[in-house]
Structure formats: C-alpha cells, structure tokens
Design a protein around this motif. Structure first.
Motif, mmCIF file in Angstrom:
data_model
loop_
_atom_site.group_PDB
_atom_site.id
_atom_site.type_symbol
_atom_site.label_atom_id
_atom_site.label_comp_id
_atom_site.label_asym_id
_atom_site.label_seq_id
_atom_site.Cartn_x
_atom_site.Cartn_y
_atom_site.Cartn_z
ATOM 1 N N ASN A 294 98.958 -65.130 -4.684
ATOM 2 C CA ASN A 294 98.459 -66.349 -5.318
ATOM 3 C C ASN A 294 97.083 -66.080 -5.890
ATOM 4 O O ASN A 294 96.940 -65.301 -6.814
ATOM 5 N N LYS B 25 99.075 -71.139 -9.212
ATOM 6 C CA LYS B 25 100.278 -71.258 -8.401
ATOM 7 C C LYS B 25 101.120 -70.026 -8.691
ATOM 8 O O LYS B 25 101.932 -70.001 -9.602
ATOM 9 N N TYR B 26 100.894 -68.980 -7.894
ATOM 10 C CA TYR B 26 101.518 -67.690 -8.149
ATOM 11 C C TYR B 26 102.308 -67.221 -6.933
ATOM 12 O O TYR B 26 101.996 -67.560 -5.793
#
Length: 911
Positions: free
Chosen positions: A880, A875-876
């Motif tokens: 991502n 979860k970036y």
C-alpha cells in the motif's frame, strides 16, 4: 539556480547531446495497467521534461483497477511493450526493462526445485554405544513440506576423528551407526528453501524467488522470457537487475560438488566449522572458501549467464551488484553497465538547503560505496556507470529539486555518468491527483507541483553527463580491495556486501580509511579486485587493465592480512615489468584451508625475495626488474617519493572528478561548502587554455589561467551549491573570455508591491492578492492557501537607471520551492536550486522593467488537506503506502509547509 556567468551558450561548446546523456527514469507499471493511449501521452510528457529514456519495471497495482491489469509477458503485455518501444523510438528515447517484476528475480516458472535455497544444519550428540532413536529428517515443518533433502551427515569425535555417515543412513532415514567409543557431535546438512516470494510482484510475476547460484534455475527463469518474446528482440536497450535482496539464500543443491571442484577439498567434512561462529583459524578459513565459492557460482551461473542472454537480444545487461554474497567488484565488472544507488539523503553545508530531520531516513549515502560500481566500469573500459538516484531522498511530497542537486552531484563525483531517477509511476489520465504513486520514490511525476520546473534539473544533468561520458576516466591510482580479510570474518555463513551493512564490512577497515585520506588529499583512484589484477599488464611503466581503459601510474595495496599467492605473484610480476607498487604492509598469510602449509611456505619464500632498502621519510623500496615496490605505512609519502601529487584544489573545499579527452582534460568541480570560493586553483595539467563551462546556464568562456611547473592556475568564482566544468586544453582556444564578476554596487530591493496570481493546482485556486511584502503564501488571510499545492505568479515593476551597469545579478532569496523567471516578457530561466540567482543584464532596459516569477511549491500541503478530510488517494495491493520509516502514511499532523516566493528579491549591479 547557478549564477549565469557569461554569454549565451553556443552549440559548439558542449558535446552533441545523445539520449544517453539525458537522465532516464524508472517507470513503475502499477499492476501492468497500461494502454497505448496513456503510454503515448506519458512518453511525450516525459520527453518534453528532458528525459532520454524509461526503464519499465512492472509492480503491484492499485485496488479497484484489476480489470485493466495485464499479465506479465502475455501477448497483450508484449503488445504494450512493443508499442512503448516504438513510441519511445519516435521521440528519440530509449526503453530499458527489468528482467522481472518487483524484485528479486522469480515468478510462476520457478518451482520448488529451482527456488532460492538455504543450508539447514541440525546437530545431534552420541556417546559410546548409543544410537539415535529418531529418523534424521529436517525438523522445520515448512521445510519438510518443501522437501529439504539431506545432503551430508558428518560425525566429529572428541578425539579429532571425522567420519562421513551418509552411507550409514537407511532408506527410511534411520542412522545405522553407533560410536564404539568417545563422545561424538553429528551434523546433518539439508538443502532447504528460503520460501521467499517475489517482492512487490506485478500480475503474472508472482512466485518463488529463483536460485541465483544454479545455472539450471537461471536458464528456466530466462526461458519464460524467450517464450514471451517469441524469438523476437523487443528492442530493449538494457535489461536491469535490482540490488541483490535474496534473503537467507546461502545455498544451492549443487554447492558441495562445486565447492570440491573449486576449492579442492570436501566441505561435507567441515560442517562443524561452517556452523560455528567461534573466532578460530579453521572456522575463518572454511568460511572464506565457502564465500569465495558462492561468489564464483553467482558470477558464473547468474551474472555472466544473464548477460549472455541479454546479448542474444542485442541488448545490454545493467546490474546492481551490491547486496550480493560475492565479490561485488567482479560482479559489477561482469555486466555491461554497473549500477549503484543512493538511498536516503546526505547532509551538506550549503546555506539555506532544507533538511528537516523528521523527513529524512536515518541513513547517509556513502560515495565511497558507489565507487565499487564506477571502479568496475573504469577498470574494464566500460563507458557507463549508472545509479538508481533519489530513493527516499525525503519524506513523500516534501522532496524539492534544490535538494536533488547536491545529492546528484555526489553521485557524479563518485564516477557515475548516467543517472536513473527513482522514479516515475505510470498513472492513467483519469486518475485524480496525486495519481498512482510508488511507496519509496521521490515522485518525478506530472502531478508533482514542481513538474513544470523539472526541465531545469534535467538540462543540468544532461550537460554534466555530456562531459562525464566523454573520453575516459582519469584516475591515476588503482587501489586493491582485500576481500579475503572481509571473507575471513568467522561470524555468520554467507556475507552480503550490502549498502545498509557498510558500517560492518567497509567503514571499520583500513582500506576505507586509506581511501578517504587519499581522496581528501586530491588523489583520484579506482578499486581493483584480485581478478582485475590478474588481467592487468604494464605498458610504458603504467598499469593497463583493459584495451579501452586508461592506464594507471601506481597500484596501492592497503594493509591486508590475507592475500592469495596468485595475487602476490601478479603484483611482483607487474613490478618486474615496470610498474610502481605501493604496499602499506606486507601480507601476513594466505586465505583458505586447502594445502595450507605448502601455500604458507611459498608465501614466506616469495616475500623473502623482496629486498627492501631505506628510501627515506619512512619509505622502503625494492627494485624489481624494470619497476619497484615501495613499502610505507604512509601511502602519501610513497606517492611523493614518485612525485605523484593529488589535486591541491581540494584544499579550498572543492570536490572534483576528471575525464581525459584527446588533447586535454575535463574537471567537474562542485562547491558543497558554506563559503564563496573566489580564488586561483591549481590543476595537475599543463594547459595552453582553460574553458569555464557552466552546466546550469550552458554559458562558457576562456578562463584567466597561467601555467608553471606543469601545473595550471585557474581563477574560479563559485557560490555555495554551485558547480562548474573546466575544459583544460593542451592547445590554444579561440573563444571569448569568461566574464568574471567584479565590483558589485548597492543591491536594489524589488517589489514595493507584488501582484500574486494563482495559476494551476488544487484543491482550489486561492484568490489573487496584492502584497506589500513577500512571505509564505500560506500566511495569507485566504484559508485556501494553506492546502494549496501548485503554481502562482508574482509580478512587479522596477526602474533601472539610464547609466545601466555592465550586468545585474538577480537573487530571489528564499524560494519554496522553485521558480521560472520572465523579465520584460523574455525567459530568464528556471531557478530551481541554491543560490537561486543568475545574471540577467541582457533582459533589462533603462527605465521601467517588469518581472514575473512563477513559483511552484511542494505537494505536501494538498496531501495534508486530503488526509485531514479523509479523501482517499492511496489504495494499493501489497505494501500500500508507507512513510519514510516504513510506517503507515498519514499527513494529518504535518505542519503547513512554507510556500511561494519568500525573498528578499534583489537586483545587484556588477562590473
């Protein structure tokens, strides 16, 4: 693991290890969410794994951890950097740093005036007596908002007239001009903006990408670092710049002025040619001049400027010049450490080397492309060529240490002598498996299940680099790169020399074909640019390019159409001074537009001074002063005329690179073939003794060798996938003999019964098992094994007869994916690459023996389990997480990867 061939290593056989000989790794600081406690713990972990340094590259962060983020170059960030440098120093490690966040260079300090620019040309048509009804202004709304000023307005008539109309423009943008007669094309040139933002930026690094062609923009950019540093050097080893990915940046506001200064004519009067893709001479010449100007601006205003800035802080510059719209040889040469990169994976013929088509990118790294970086280092006497290594080597979580080895060796063979892993993500201790990860890396992180075996790879790299950093490069030829042939392509405007574009600008060329043929024939060479030739001189009949660089026997000029007069004059002068020049075909023309007729006349008259006579075998020669120029379509025939031969060892299929050291040479040999090589190979060196050194085990010994006709024959034994180093010395060496493998007895199959014990990993440890035969642990009746990633120990006992053989070779067979072997409690080494074998006689005893094989598999099966069960691990911000084809990552449909000791495991007695 490479087969251990001789006795335990002595410390005097290998060069003394320095931190630069160990691999470094790119250290992604995700969201700058770093703290001293985790930094110290991680650096200690990396040091124990065999890393010599880290390169700090701030990047986008993980969602939900924003409270931990530090703003780039803020006092808190600088405090974190200072702690990093101090801690690394205490561990004997270096810290390098990206001069930015993400890529390319840019950030909040770069306002619109200094942002990356692009040329916008709009076309209008007028006939006799007509006027333009509208204002001349940029039509693109985004460009209009960015403020794209008009810089040139030029009219072309159907009768060949050219008029500058800029002074006919009213302040409100209306054109106060109408043609008296004829049909006219009007070209308006605006200085627009690419509008590109820093890609993958870290907190505090967001903003416009800077104009690399503008000294003002670069100075503004670097001043932000000066302010962050507060006038104090942070103690950085080298400042790093990634590959040039400033998309669409083909302009700078000062371009017209620089063009006129450098090329001698006004580009404003040639907008029609610059805007055309027609395959006509004038278009090609204007674009050549445009590209050469851009190259010089990038060199002067960015590369040299940035390098000077790094020196101000007692640091070095390290640059990936590929992708730049300029002469990448000169750009590489202008920095302290040229860096290339590998992207994707190569196909090797090594039996058993896994390469699943679904898990590799549709791109093959080309070692010839890497030679642009190493050539710049070698020709200019720079000690290091680095590489960003293993980018997208395989799909996430499926890359193994054994897959790393041949890809790494290909990099070494291209002249690289210091690798940077791509890479290692900073992940705090409280982040659950698999930790924070970067989207394009091979994951050299402590959470990787094979991390306990990484020291095997790193030790191998350290030994190789200790040799490849010794002395000087030993490439007997220089090969001219005819960049003006590339620059004369009428298509497009700027020309980035990118690794993903080599099918267009490199592979189709005669230059590339000639280089490949010479390499296959065993010749060693570096590429040179026009500028590198200009700085060359002749010393005792050989070409010298820099005070601390090797001299060269021959300059090879492959077929090229265009050559500047200055380059031709320099080549002739080198011959007059005693050099040997081989030219495939005399140049046909000069590049560029200005003063064309006079330069063409001079080219013809200069070439006419070369009086060639027949030297036989299709070679013509022209004696000039102390040297000569040989003219031959077949370069190798001309080399043979001068009694210069390639290394015949390549006829066995072996690949090599040489280093020249006082009193001898190092040969780094690699067997990437499918066959066992057990033969005498010739070296182009008269040696009194040859030492064989195994970079994997550290063992060494004096080879069986004899010398005749200034060549040395050396016996080598190499399995597919193995590498060896030969140290050929002009002086005798007092060293124990290398123990060759003689006759082998019948192999003993180990393991009528194995005990399997899972030791570390997850999501859960499977139960212990007793195995009647080896196979993938995922085929067990315990369903936990299908999702398990980690380590397990295999143990068994076996008997050795009383009449023990001279030695024994342990072969683990198929290993998924790496192993650490203990025999009778003694450490028998890390088996991390094909052929997964070693000599182990020293650990054995007559009677009962015990073997323990600690095997680590890949992360893949556990990631598959997590995705199938909806366990959130990625979860970036920003990109991502993507798969190898840049699509959203999903491991749900993956097949279970084979894991563990597959075997068969055998022990073979040998003489």
């Amino acid at each position: 693991m490479n087969m251990v061939h001789a006795q335990t290593a002595k410390p005097t056989a290998w060069p003394e290890v320095k931190k630069e000989m160990r691999p470094y790794t790119r250290w992604w600081w995700m969201g700058n969410a770093v703290d001293d406690k985790n930094t110290g713990r991680l650096l200690e972990t990396y040091s124990k794994a065999g890393f010599g340094g880290v390169e700090v590259t701030p990047i986008y962060g993980a969602i939900g951890y924003e409270s931990r983020y530090l703003q780039f170059l803020s006092p808190r960030w600088m405090s974190a950097l200072n702690f990093t440098v101090s801690k690394a120093k205490s561990l004997g490690m270096a810290v390098d740093m990206n001069t930015g966040t993400g890529w390319p260079f840019g950030g909040p300090q770069i306002k619109s005036a200094n942002a990356a620019a692009k040329l916008i040309i709009q076309n209008y048509k007028l006939s006799t007596g007509q006027t333009l009804p509208d204002k001349i202004t940029v039509t693109d709304a985004k460009q209009s908002k960015a403020g794209a000023p008009l810089q040139a307005l030029t009219a072309y008539s159907d009768k060949g007239e050219v008029i500058n109309l800029l002074d006919k423009l009213s302040p409100d943008g209306m054109l106060n001009w109408k043609p008296a007669s004829g049909n006219w094309d009007i070209y308006a040139a605006f200085s627009g903006k690419t509008l590109q933002q820093v890609k993958r930026a870290a907190p505090g690094g967001e903003g416009n990408v800077m104009d690399h062609l503008s000294k003002q923009a670069v100075d503004v950019y670097l001043k932000h670092f000066d302010e962050g540093f507060g006038g104090k050097s942070p103690g950085i080893g080298s400042y790093f710049n990634d590959s040039y990915e400033v998309y669409g940046a083909n302009w700078s506001p000062g371009f017209f002025e620089e063009f006129k200064r450098l090329r001698g004519y006004d580009l404003r009067l040639h907008l029609r040619e610059l805007n055309s893709n027609d395959n006509i001479d004038a278009v090609a010449r204007v674009k050549t001049d445009y590209r050469e100007t851009m190259s010089q601006m990038l060199l002067d205003n960015f590369t040299l400027n940035w390098t000077k800035w790094a020196h101000k802080y007692n640091s070095l510059s390290r640059n990936q010049s590929h992708g730049s719209p300029g002469n990448i040889l000169d750009l590489y040469a202008a920095v302290d450490i040229p860096e290339c990169e590998t992207f994707g994976s190569s196909k090797f013929d090594i039996p058993g080397l896994r390469r699943d088509s679904a898990d590799v990118r549709n791109v093959d790294p080309d070692p010839m492309m890497m030679k642009f970086a190493s050539s710049a280092a070698h020709v200019n006497g720079k000690p290091y060529t680095t590489s960003e290594t293993f980018t997208w080597l395989a799909e996430h979580f499926k890359g193994s240490l054994s897959q790393c080895k041949p890809e790494l060796e290909q990099v070494f063979l291209a002249g690289v002598n210091h690798v940077f892993f791509h890479g290692t993500t900073y992940s705090p201790e409280d982040i659950q498996f698999p930790g924070w990860l970067f989207y394009a890396s091979t994951n050299f992180v402590p959470d990787n299940s094979w991390w306990p075996h990484l020291n095997g790879l790193n030790t191998y790299i350290t030994r190789c680099q200790s040799v490849l950093q010794a002395g000087k490069s030993d490439n007997e030829l220089m090969m001219y790169w005819p960049i003006y042939d590339a620059w004369s392509n009428p298509e497009g405007i700027d020309m980035p020399f990118a690794i993903h574009g080599i099918d267009k600008w490199l592979h189709p060329t005669n230059f590339y074909k000639s280089a490949m043929e010479l390499q296959k024939a065993g010749y060693a060479f570096d590429f040179v640019s026009d500028g590198m030739l200009e700085q060359s001189s002749v010393v005792n009949g050989q070409i010298s390019t820099a005070a601390n660089a090797q001299t060269r026997k021959v300059l090879v000029v492959p077929q090229c159409h265009y050559m500047p007069l200055a380059t031709l004059d320099k080549i002739i002068q080198l011959a007059k001074d005693g050099a040997t020049i081989i030219i495939q075909q005399l140049p046909q023309d000069v590049p560029g537009l200005n003063d064309l007729d006079a330069r063409r006349t001079k080219l013809k008259s200069t070439l006419a001074t070369l009086n060639f006579t027949d030297a036989g075998n299709g070679v013509k020669q022209s004696g000039i002063g102390k040297g000569q120029i040989l003219l031959s379509e077949d370069i190798q025939k001309a080399l043979q005329l001068k009694n210069i031969t390639g290394e015949a060892l390549t006829g066995t299929g072996l690949k090599f690179i040489r280093r020249e050291i006082p009193g001898g040479k190092y040969y780094y040999l690699v067997n990437h073939t499918a066959k066992v090589i057990d033969t005498n190979i010739p070296l182009n060196f008269k040696a009194a003794a040859v030492l064989i050194m195994d970079p994997q085990s550290g063992s060494y010994g004096k080879a069986i060798a004899n010398t005749a006709n200034n060549k040395t024959m050396v016996r080598v034994q190499m399995q597919p996938g193995e590498a060896l180093i030969l140290k050929a010395s002009a002086a005798p060496m007092q060293t124990a003999a290398w123990k060759y493998i003689g006759q082998a007895g019948a192999p003993l199959a180990l393991g009528n019964g194995w005990n399997l014990h899972f030791t570390k990993g997850g999501p859960e440890l499977p139960a212990d098992e007793k195995l009647n035969q080896l196979g993938s642990w995922t085929e067990s009746s315990d369903p936990k094994t299908q999702s398990f990633s980690g380590s397990a120990e295999y143990t068994t006992t076996f008997d050795i007869p009383a009449n023990k053989a001279a030695d024994y070779i342990l072969n683990l067979g198929k290993v998924c994916e790496s192993a650490h072997v203990y025999i009778n409690g003694a450490d028998a080494g890390i088996f991390w690459s094909i052929p997964f074998s070693a000599r182990v006689g020293q650990y054995l005893k007559p009677g009962k023996n015990t073997i323990k094989v600690e095997v680590a598999n890949l992360m893949a099966n556990r990631i598959r389990y997590m995705d199938q069960n909806g366990i959130q691990w990625r979860k970036y911000h920003e990109i991502n997480f993507v798969n190898i084809n840049y699509q959203p990552f999903d491991a749900c449909k993956w097949k279970v990867m084979p894991s563990g000791l597959i075997g068969p495991v055998t022990l073979t007695p040998v003489n």
